[in-house]
Design an enzyme around this catalytic site. Structure first.
Site, PDB file in Angstrom:
ATOM      1  N   ASP A 198       0.662  -1.313  -0.055  1.00  0.00           N
ATOM      2  CA  ASP A 198      -0.076  -0.187  -0.011  1.00  0.00           C
ATOM      3  C   ASP A 198       0.816   1.316  -0.027  1.00  0.00           C
ATOM      4  OD1 ASP A 198      -2.002   1.830   0.320  1.00  0.00           O
ATOM      5  OD2 ASP A 198      -3.000   0.889   2.018  1.00  0.00           O
ATOM      6  N   ASP A 215       1.031   9.022 -11.623  1.00  0.00           N
ATOM      7  CA  ASP A 215       1.066   7.759 -12.508  1.00  0.00           C
ATOM      8  C   ASP A 215       2.281   7.466 -12.660  1.00  0.00           C
ATOM      9  OD1 ASP A 215      -1.599   7.915 -12.994  1.00  0.00           O
ATOM     10  OD2 ASP A 215      -1.666   8.879 -14.906  1.00  0.00           O
ATOM     11  N   ASP A 242      -3.641   2.609  -5.373  1.00  0.00           N
ATOM     12  CA  ASP A 242      -2.268   2.539  -4.926  1.00  0.00           C
ATOM     13  C   ASP A 242      -1.948   1.283  -4.240  1.00  0.00           C
ATOM     14  OD1 ASP A 242      -3.688   2.912  -2.555  1.00  0.00           O
ATOM     15  OD2 ASP A 242      -2.855   4.883  -2.160  1.00  0.00           O
TER      16      ASP A 242
END
Length: 324
Positions: A198, A215, A242
């Site tokens: 994460d 990105d 994410d």
């Protein structure tokens, strides 16, 4: 020395008789009919005239025996005549068509060079050769098109399982691979471990540096994950947003923790702003519930371990261990 007489006879037939037979049978139907008319009408007429000229005493008996003999042998003679005229060619055409029906599109008649005027069965055979050639060519084109279609279908199917931004498996692809690998691990007792990653404070990157920077960070994280696992064996994926992960095949917890540490250190070198990476590690434990339930439980435990790493301040690896 023993001579193989059948073998010698066969060779003599092939060398002397067979070429003559093939030559005679190779004539057109029109020529064959003309020869038969000569044999059946002209020659008997000439013979009758000769007999009438000589005036034998038993001329009537001769004609009676000739008529009876003709009637007695009309069956075999008709078969011989039919075979000579068309039946031999029809059998060749039938064998040709049966081979086409069986899928042998490369079959062809062995024919002499083509001349300006050809008639009868020879034209039919030449046209059948051309038809087989056309079918063979179209079959090759169809096979090529089918192969291309199959390749495209496989490519699109793979694209549906991939994340467009990172090139890793997407959530759907991960779920398919998880089911497959979990069943294999469950039946072979081979370890299956999951890393769940994460990216902490990722929203701040988008807000501060823009979505393009966000990105780029996710794309770089995907490249780091791919570089630290085995291509074609392990399954790196983007779970969504994410959140990322890896299915590690045949790897125990201790080694999985080492891999997670390498990923974390590589990420810290390219991170943007205050972002960090929280990694949870869990291994599938075989139970009587079955491989699907065990796989879902591993995913939940890896997710929970990543949450524990995040709660501890992030930028760390937390390993879920079964309580004894």
């Amino acid at each position: 020395m023993i001579v193989d007489k059948p073998g010698v006879a066969t060779r003599l037939y092939g060398a002397l008789v067979r070429p003559v037979v093939d030559f005679v049978y190779g004539w057109s139907v029109t020529i064959k009919v003309r020869l038969l008319l000569v044999a059946l009408i002209v020659l008997p007429s000439i013979g009758g005239l000769i007999l009438l000229e000589s005036r034998p005493a038993d001329l009537q008996t001769y004609f009676i025996f000739a008529l009876v003999g003709t009637l007695a042998f009309i069956g075999p003679l008709s078969k011989i005549v039919a075979d000579y005229l068309v039946m031999r060619d029809l059998r060749e055409v039938e064998r040709f068509c049966l081979k086409l029906k069986a899928g042998n599109y490369h079959v062809k008649f062995d024919l002499p060079p083509q001349v300006d005027e050809e008639r009868d069965v020879l034209v039919l055979k030449r046209n059948l050769n051309w038809m087989a050639h056309v079918i063979s060519r179209r079959e090759m084109q169809l096979e090529a098109e089918l192969a291309k279609t199959h390749k495209e279908r496989v490519r699109f199917a793979d694209m549906s399982l991939r994340d467009q931004l990172t090139g890793l498996f997407n959530r759907r692809g991960m779920e398919e691979k998880l089911s497959e690998l979990a069943h294999e691990a469950w039946t072979t007792d081979r370890p299956l471990t999951m890393l769940f990653l994460d990216a902490d404070k990722f929203k701040a990157v988008n807000d501060t540096y823009g979505h393009q920077a966000g990105d780029d960070l996710l794309r770089n994280l995907g490249a780091i994950i791919r570089a630290n696992v085995r291509e074609g064996i392990d399954v790196p994926f983007r779970y969504g947003g994410d959140e990322f992960g890896v299915l590690l095949v045949g790897i125990e917890l201790e080694r999985a923790e080492t891999i997670a540490g390498r990923v974390l250190r590589a990420y810290n070198e390219i991170r943007i702003g205050e972002t960090s990476l929280s990694i949870g590690v869990a291994m599938m434990v075989k139970t009587k519930d079955g491989h699907l339930d065990d796989a879902v439980r591993m995913l939940s435990q890896a997710d929970q371990a990543a949450y524990e790493a995040k709660r501890g301040g992030g930028s760390r690896v937390h390993v879920h261990k079964e309580s004894s």
